[in-house]
Structure formats: C-alpha cells, structure tokens
Design a protein around this motif. Structure first.
Motif, PDB file in Angstrom:
ATOM      1  N   ASN A 364      26.688  13.661 -16.395  1.00 17.74           N
ATOM      2  CA  ASN A 364      26.134  12.329 -16.176  1.00 17.74           C
ATOM      3  C   ASN A 364      26.174  11.594 -17.508  1.00 17.74           C
ATOM      4  N   GLU A 365      26.806  10.426 -17.529  1.00 15.74           N
ATOM      5  CA  GLU A 365      27.019   9.715 -18.775  1.00 15.74           C
ATOM      6  C   GLU A 365      25.702   9.327 -19.440  1.00 15.74           C
ATOM      7  N   LYS A 366      24.734   8.860 -18.657  1.00 15.90           N
ATOM      8  CA  LYS A 366      23.449   8.462 -19.233  1.00 15.90           C
ATOM      9  C   LYS A 366      22.708   9.679 -19.792  1.00 15.90           C
ATOM     10  N   PHE A 367      22.792  10.782 -19.076  1.00 15.78           N
ATOM     11  CA  PHE A 367      22.151  12.004 -19.553  1.00 15.78           C
ATOM     12  C   PHE A 367      22.830  12.475 -20.838  1.00 15.78           C
ATOM     13  N   HIS A 368      24.154  12.349 -20.880  1.00 11.51           N
ATOM     14  CA  HIS A 368      24.893  12.772 -22.059  1.00 11.51           C
ATOM     15  C   HIS A 368      24.484  11.943 -23.279  1.00 11.51           C
ATOM     16  N   LYS A 369      24.285  10.635 -23.078  1.00 11.83           N
ATOM     17  CA  LYS A 369      23.850   9.784 -24.182  1.00 11.83           C
ATOM     18  C   LYS A 369      22.451  10.173 -24.642  1.00 11.83           C
TER      19      LYS A 369
END
Length: 417
Positions: A364-369
């Motif tokens: 998940n891109e937001k989680f990765h950030k």
C-alpha cells in the motif's frame, strides 16, 4: 588423495576406559610402522552420557556410537553407509522418502526399523522431553515450555516455574497476492472480507483455551512488552461475534447462495481456504488447539478451511515471495519475534520485504510512505502505535492483512533439587 576413516569401536572403548579416548583413523598415508594401518590419536573429553537424548555437548563419543540417517556424500562412496540405504525427493521438493537398510539390528539383537528413525525425529520435534528431563533430574533448566506442560511442572516440589512477556507475536496472515502466488479466491484481496473474518476469531478464547491463560489477546502490530509503543487500541478492536461476521460477509457479497451452509464468492463460485501453519524457528510453540479453534469458527460462518501443518523449511518455501515460487495458500498462522523499531513494526506492509517480514504479499503506497517516515524520525519523537494506526484509514487494523491474534508468554522451569 588419502582417505581417512574413523573407527567407532576404538573410540567407544577408549571413551569407556578413561577420559582420553583414542581416535583411530584407517589410512595408508601414515607411518609404515603402523602395520595395521591404524593411527591412534589421544584427545581429552569428558563424556557425561552415551544417551543422545540426555547430552548437550557430548559430540565426539556420540558421533561414533550411532549411525547418521545419511552419511556425508553417501551416494558417491559405498563405504559411507548411514541408517538409510536410499532416498528420493518428490516433485514438490517438500516430501522426502527414506528407505533403510534391511536386516539391521541394535546391539541387543532387536531389529532396527524405520520406526526408530521416526522416533528420533519426533522426539526432538516436541518439548515433552524437556519436561521429562526436568522431572527425572536429567535437566536443570528448561525453556520454551508449552502451556500444557505448565500445570504438571508447577506442582512438582523440586521445580520452580517462571514466565515473562516476550516480543513474539502470533498472527493470522491473508494471502493478498493477485496473479502469481494468489490464493484460491479473490476474496482474500478484499479488505471487507478480511474485516468480517476478524469478528469470527475469539482472541480471548484462544488465550484461555489454547494457552491456558499464558498470554494476551493480540491487537495491532505491537506486543504489550514494548510498553513505549503499545496501546490497547480499544476504539478499533473487534469483539468476537459470529453473527456480526456473517452480516458483514453478506453485505460484502459473500453469501450462501444455495443454502448448503457454505458461502460463495461474489461471482457465485464456491471456495475453500488452505490454512498453513507451523512454528517458526526459535519461536515458542504454536499450540495446535489455536489452529483448530480458528478453523472451527470460520466453518461456523460458512467459510470452509483445510489445515496443512508444515515444518520450518516447508513454511519458508511456501511463504516466499511469489517471484521465488511462494504462495498458493489462503491463510497463514505463524509467529515471529519483533523489536519495537519502526522497521519491525511496520515491515509487514513494506513492498521491499515481501516474503520475509511481509508474509501477506500486501502493499500500500500510503502505508509505505508512513513506514519511510517512521524510520526517519528520531527516538525523541517516535511514533506511537496509536499515531501510526490513525495516520491513514488504509493503515488501520480493520484493513490489515496480517492481524495479531495473540501474544504468548515465555515459559521456563528450573530444577532446584
């Protein structure tokens, strides 16, 4: 090249006679004065016992007393015979079949069979010998005990038991892969499906019935022992309610269309989830009762589950990244030890750690950030579990593909007399 062969009988005789055993090697490369081609070498050792089940560091006497299942390079050297005559490997590389030599006998004349080899492997694959060793006096200290052994050991006047919280967490992972490595149904990729399953798992019952009270219900990604980061997360914790799980599955489109008690997916197709499990290396044992409870609850809400119990090597192979041949399973119940660092706490959602920390293949891109940010903050302004869980709706435990089911206590016992 000179070939060296250690004579076990000479070593055993020397070991029994004194503390300086004679390690005898057969070789034509040594001095000509050794007419029998045996060179006798003295070494210092103090064997405590010739029982391999009761010895810890007594290697040399034991290695010459008992045959290995397979000797080193046995297929190329006919004189290196172990307990097994031959072996084969299945196409899946997970099943190995060994055929032992016929007509073998132990020193007392009894037949040596495949059951003897199986006994050895099964003996060392359970914690029960630890409990027996403590009770008999063969062991002074035992660790990684199971909760089922605790009551009996606690009653022994010669044994003191103790427990402590540890950084191990036991989790249920959903295979969220699509395409290569995907599970049996696309439902595994649906956050609503995973959320509904969460209401069908009674974490308190697992602690009480499978762990006999030696643990805590899990929530989020952090263990209670990490006090600086842990929170009860009471506002997002699910309550066990099978009816609620059923209602959420219905609302998400997973209904029992034909009335046979088993749900179909959104396309009306039946499915079954394969649950794989097994204790990871160096982890406190996962009680099989916890697996049986989870499979039973899911069956009650119309989600059929088959259970496959694997050893550590097979677990590693099946949960590897799909690009490395892993996947194909539906649910994975296992455990790991984690520190309270952001890397460990949030690594289960990192695209860079698929197949290692990230066993659900979820990205998940937001989680990765968020993971990147949490790794960059200093210790003085570290994120708490509450802060990173509520930082984004896509990162909370209702959508997490790998919720913690429970955390277990570390059980140990000391013999005092």
């Amino acid at each position: 090249m000179s070939n060296f062969h250690l004579n076990r009988r000479a070593v055993i005789e020397a070991t029994l006679l004194g503390t300086a055993p004679l390690c005898a090697l057969n070789s034509r490369a040594f001095a000509a004065s050794c007419d029998d081609h045996i060179v006798r070498i003295g070494a210092i050792t103090s064997p405590d016992t010739l029982n391999p089940f009761a010895s810890w560091g007594n290697f040399w006497p034991l290695v010459f007393t008992y045959d290995w299942l397979v000797c080193q390079d046995a297929q190329r050297h006919a004189d290196r015979k172990g307990f097994a005559e031959s072996w084969s490997v299945a196409d899946d590389q997970l099943t190995w079949t060994f055929k032992i030599w016929p007509g073998m006998k132990w020193s007392d004349g009894r037949p040596a069979t495949a059951k003897d080899a199986a006994f050895t492997y099964n003996f060392f694959n359970t914690a029960d010998p630890i409990a027996q060793g403590l009770k008999s006096g063969g062991l002074d200290y035992g660790l990684n005990l199971t909760s089922s052994q605790w009551p009996d050991l606690s009653k022994d006047p010669n044994i003191v038991t103790g427990k402590s919280r540890i950084e191990q967490r036991n989790y249920l992972a959903f295979n969220t892969a699509s395409g290569e490595g995907a599970g049996s149904t696309k439902a595994l990729q649906d956050p609503a499906f995973r959320d509904a399953i969460g209401y069908a798992i009674d974490q308190k019952a697992i602690v009480e019935r499978a762990l006999h009270g030696h643990g805590d219900p899990g929530v989020g990604l952090v263990m209670p022992v990490a006090a600086d980061y842990f929170s009860e997360l009471s506002d997002i914790r699910r309550n066990f309610e099978l009816a609620e799980a059923g209602r959420r599955l219905d609302a998400a489109g997973y209904r029992d269309v034909n009335g046979d008690g088993v749900r179909e997916d959104k396309e009306g197709k039946s499915f079954q989830l394969e649950l794989i499990t097994g204790s990871a290396a160096a982890s406190v044992e996962l009680p099989i009762a916890s697996i049986q409870l989870i499979a039973g609850w899911l069956g009650e809400i119309g989600v059929p589950v088959s259970v496959t119990q694997l050893d550590t090597g097979a677990i590693t192979a099946r949960t590897a990244a799909p690009t490395k041949g892993g996947g194909g399973w539906g649910l994975f119940v296992s455990s790991n030890w984690l520190s309270p660092t952001p890397h460990d706490r949030l690594g289960s959602g990192s695209s860079k750690l698929v197949g290692t920390f990230n066993k659900s293949y979820w990205t998940n891109e937001k989680f990765h950030k968020l993971l990147y940010y949490s790794e960059s903050v200093t210790a003085c302004c570290r994120l708490s579990q509450v802060e990173y869980y509520h930082a984004d709706d896509n990162c909370d435990s209702r959508r997490a593909p790998r919720p913690t089911t429970y955390v277990t206590d570390f059980l140990a016992a000391l013999r005092v007399s």
